[in-house]
Design a protein around this motif. Structure first.
Motif, PDB file in Angstrom:
ATOM      1  N   LEU A   8       0.844  -1.189   0.000  1.00 56.69           N
ATOM      2  CA  LEU A   8       0.000   0.000   0.000  1.00 56.69           C
ATOM      3  C   LEU A   8       0.875   1.232   0.000  1.00 56.69           C
ATOM      4  CD1 LEU A   8      -2.570  -0.972   2.789  1.00 56.69           C
ATOM      5  CD2 LEU A   8      -2.877  -1.155   0.307  1.00 56.69           C
ATOM      6  N   ALA A   9       0.589   2.169  -0.892  1.00 51.66           N
ATOM      7  CA  ALA A   9       1.238   3.479  -0.846  1.00 51.66           C
ATOM      8  C   ALA A   9       0.572   4.273   0.276  1.00 51.66           C
ATOM      9  CB  ALA A   9       1.077   4.200  -2.172  1.00 51.66           C
ATOM     10  N   VAL A  10       1.382   4.988   1.052  1.00 52.62           N
ATOM     11  CA  VAL A  10       0.855   5.763   2.181  1.00 52.62           C
ATOM     12  C   VAL A  10       1.397   7.187   2.127  1.00 52.62           C
ATOM     13  CG1 VAL A  10       0.549   3.704   3.633  1.00 52.62           C
ATOM     14  CG2 VAL A  10       2.674   4.996   3.780  1.00 52.62           C
ATOM     15  N   SER A  11       0.551   8.132   2.506  1.00 49.52           N
ATOM     16  CA  SER A  11       0.948   9.542   2.422  1.00 49.52           C
ATOM     17  C   SER A  11       1.793   9.989   3.604  1.00 49.52           C
ATOM     18  CB  SER A  11      -0.292  10.431   2.307  1.00 49.52           C
ATOM     19  OG  SER A  11      -1.115  10.278   3.441  1.00 49.52           O
ATOM     20  N   ASP A  12       1.695   9.277   4.719  1.00 46.32           N
ATOM     21  CA  ASP A  12       2.456   9.634   5.924  1.00 46.32           C
ATOM     22  C   ASP A  12       2.857   8.331   6.610  1.00 46.32           C
ATOM     23  OD1 ASP A  12       3.185  10.229   8.616  1.00 46.32           O
ATOM     24  OD2 ASP A  12       1.970  12.055   8.584  1.00 46.32           O
ATOM     25  N   MET A  13       4.104   7.932   6.402  1.00 48.39           N
ATOM     26  CA  MET A  13       4.567   6.636   6.905  1.00 48.39           C
ATOM     27  C   MET A  13       4.409   6.526   8.419  1.00 48.39           C
ATOM     28  SD  MET A  13       5.764   3.607   6.155  1.00 48.39           S
ATOM     29  CE  MET A  13       6.540   3.608   4.545  1.00 48.39           C
ATOM     30  N   ALA A  14       4.808   7.548   9.159  1.00 52.01           N
ATOM     31  CA  ALA A  14       4.728   7.476  10.628  1.00 52.01           C
ATOM     32  C   ALA A  14       3.290   7.292  11.079  1.00 52.01           C
ATOM     33  CB  ALA A  14       5.339   8.726  11.259  1.00 52.01           C
ATOM     34  N   LEU A  38       5.590  -5.217   7.314  1.00 54.75           N
ATOM     35  CA  LEU A  38       5.000  -5.477   8.623  1.00 54.75           C
ATOM     36  C   LEU A  38       4.809  -6.971   8.823  1.00 54.75           C
ATOM     37  CD1 LEU A  38       2.239  -2.693   8.561  1.00 54.75           C
ATOM     38  CD2 LEU A  38       4.620  -2.521   9.303  1.00 54.75           C
ATOM     39  N   GLU A  39       4.631  -7.367  10.068  1.00 61.45           N
ATOM     40  CA  GLU A  39       4.310  -8.761  10.354  1.00 61.45           C
ATOM     41  C   GLU A  39       3.130  -9.176   9.489  1.00 61.45           C
ATOM     42  OE1 GLU A  39       5.466  -8.956  15.066  1.00 61.45           O
ATOM     43  OE2 GLU A  39       3.567  -8.034  14.485  1.00 61.45           O
ATOM     44  N   GLY A  40       3.181 -10.397   8.968  1.00 60.08           N
ATOM     45  CA  GLY A  40       2.132 -10.877   8.092  1.00 60.08           C
ATOM     46  C   GLY A  40       2.397 -10.591   6.628  1.00 60.08           C
ATOM     47  N   GLY A  41       3.398  -9.732   6.349  1.00 58.82           N
ATOM     48  CA  GLY A  41       3.802  -9.500   4.975  1.00 58.82           C
ATOM     49  C   GLY A  41       3.281  -8.245   4.312  1.00 58.82           C
ATOM     50  N   LEU A  42       2.442  -7.475   4.979  1.00 65.42           N
ATOM     51  CA  LEU A  42       1.950  -6.237   4.388  1.00 65.42           C
ATOM     52  C   LEU A  42       3.092  -5.227   4.283  1.00 65.42           C
ATOM     53  CD1 LEU A  42      -0.365  -4.410   3.405  1.00 65.42           C
ATOM     54  CD2 LEU A  42      -0.759  -3.808   5.815  1.00 65.42           C
ATOM     55  N   CYS A  43       3.252  -4.625   3.103  1.00 63.70           N
ATOM     56  CA  CYS A  43       4.285  -3.611   2.895  1.00 63.70           C
ATOM     57  C   CYS A  43       3.638  -2.233   2.760  1.00 63.70           C
ATOM     58  CB  CYS A  43       5.067  -3.896   1.617  1.00 63.70           C
ATOM     59  SG  CYS A  43       6.016  -5.420   1.686  1.00 63.70           S
ATOM     60  N   LEU A  44       4.273  -1.252   3.355  1.00 67.19           N
ATOM     61  CA  LEU A  44       3.871   0.138   3.219  1.00 67.19           C
ATOM     62  C   LEU A  44       4.973   0.858   2.475  1.00 67.19           C
ATOM     63  CD1 LEU A  44       2.522   0.838   6.832  1.00 67.19           C
ATOM     64  CD2 LEU A  44       1.267  -0.017   4.834  1.00 67.19           C
ATOM     65  N   GLN A  45       4.599   1.640   1.476  1.00 65.27           N
ATOM     66  CA  GLN A  45       5.548   2.355   0.632  1.00 65.27           C
ATOM     67  C   GLN A  45       5.219   3.834   0.697  1.00 65.27           C
ATOM     68  OE1 GLN A  45       7.808   0.491  -1.480  1.00 65.27           O
ATOM     69  NE2 GLN A  45       8.831   2.448  -1.719  1.00 65.27           N
ATOM     70  N   THR A  46       6.244   4.692   0.867  1.00 63.01           N
ATOM     71  CA  THR A  46       5.963   6.129   0.894  1.00 63.01           C
ATOM     72  C   THR A  46       5.386   6.564  -0.447  1.00 63.01           C
ATOM     73  OG1 THR A  46       8.165   6.760   0.129  1.00 63.01           O
ATOM     74  CG2 THR A  46       7.836   6.597   2.538  1.00 63.01           C
ATOM     75  N   LEU A  47       4.480   7.505  -0.382  1.00 63.41           N
ATOM     76  CA  LEU A  47       3.845   8.020  -1.596  1.00 63.41           C
ATOM     77  C   LEU A  47       4.882   8.604  -2.543  1.00 63.41           C
ATOM     78  CD1 LEU A  47       1.290   8.601  -3.191  1.00 63.41           C
ATOM     79  CD2 LEU A  47       1.048  10.721  -1.871  1.00 63.41           C
ATOM     80  N   GLU A  48       5.870   9.294  -1.987  1.00 63.35           N
ATOM     81  CA  GLU A  48       6.907   9.897  -2.823  1.00 63.35           C
ATOM     82  C   GLU A  48       7.661   8.848  -3.641  1.00 63.35           C
ATOM     83  OE1 GLU A  48       5.671  12.272   0.460  1.00 63.35           O
ATOM     84  OE2 GLU A  48       6.700  10.345   0.561  1.00 63.35           O
ATOM     85  N   SER A  49       8.041   7.764  -3.009  1.00 61.24           N
ATOM     86  CA  SER A  49       8.768   6.734  -3.758  1.00 61.24           C
ATOM     87  C   SER A  49       7.834   5.998  -4.721  1.00 61.24           C
ATOM     88  CB  SER A  49       9.470   5.760  -2.818  1.00 61.24           C
ATOM     89  OG  SER A  49       8.544   5.080  -1.997  1.00 61.24           O
ATOM     90  N   TRP A  50       6.602   5.787  -4.309  1.00 60.56           N
ATOM     91  CA  TRP A  50       5.632   5.094  -5.158  1.00 60.56           C
ATOM     92  C   TRP A  50       5.378   5.869  -6.454  1.00 60.56           C
ATOM     93  CZ3 TRP A  50       4.119   0.505  -6.000  1.00 60.56           C
ATOM     94  CH2 TRP A  50       2.906   0.221  -6.636  1.00 60.56           C
ATOM     95  N   THR A  51       5.166   7.179  -6.321  1.00 59.89           N
ATOM     96  CA  THR A  51       4.926   7.980  -7.526  1.00 59.89           C
ATOM     97  C   THR A  51       6.166   7.985  -8.422  1.00 59.89           C
ATOM     98  OG1 THR A  51       5.487  10.039  -6.361  1.00 59.89           O
ATOM     99  CG2 THR A  51       3.144   9.450  -6.487  1.00 59.89           C
TER     100      THR A  51
END
Length: 152
Positions: A8-14, A38-51
């Motif tokens: 998931l791309a996220v706008s605010d990682m913290a 994260l545990e379970g394998g879910l990945c969070l990606q910063t919006l800046e890097s995703w774009t």
């Protein structure tokens, strides 16, 4: 071919990390800076890097085209705790026709999160209410062997 991780791309990682830890109890197991697993394998990606990866700034949050799905053995306890947290519900706890109770809510970027009662817990709940394995299987629209496997 092997599926590795949903991302998931996220706008605010913290803010997102705090949400996933507080609400779902998920902690970071791999930290690559702009990407956290994260545990379970879910990945969070910063919006800046995703774009940057997509070579576009056209990322839309809040679509209802999918969800991240979790199951919880202690569903009642989770649903009770969720009521004490500042989450925006898609819908409150409801029961699907096959007997599984679920709740859906949004993460900070309006990705839909579903938490469902573990199917083994549904089997146990039905059997504990006095249903036979055959009745529980009919109610859940699953084979009797599935009900028996869930309760081992």
């Amino acid at each position: 071919m092997e599926l590795k991780n949903p991302l998931l791309a996220v706008s605010d990682m913290a803010r997102s990390l705090a949400f996933y830890e507080t609400v779902l109890g998920l902690r970071v197991i791999l930290d690559f800076g702009a990407n956290k697993t994260l545990e379970g394998g879910l990945c969070l990606q910063t919006l800046e890097s995703w774009t940057g990866f997509l070579e576009t700034d056209q990322v839309v949050f809040g679509g209802n085209g999918g969800e991240i799905y979790f199951e919880e053995d202690r569903f009642d306890a989770f649903a009770g705790r969720l009521k004490t947290l500042p989450v925006q519900y898609v819908h409150p706890v409801k029961e699907h026709p096959w007997g599984q109770r679920v709740v859906r809510f949004y993460d900070p970027d309006r990705h839909i999160i579903e938490v469902g009662e573990a199917m083994s817990a549904v089997c146990r709940r039905f059997l504990d209410s006095g249903m036979t394995p055959e009745e529980a299987a009919a109610r859940m629209d699953v084979p009797v062997d599935y009900v028996r496997e869930c309760t081992k």
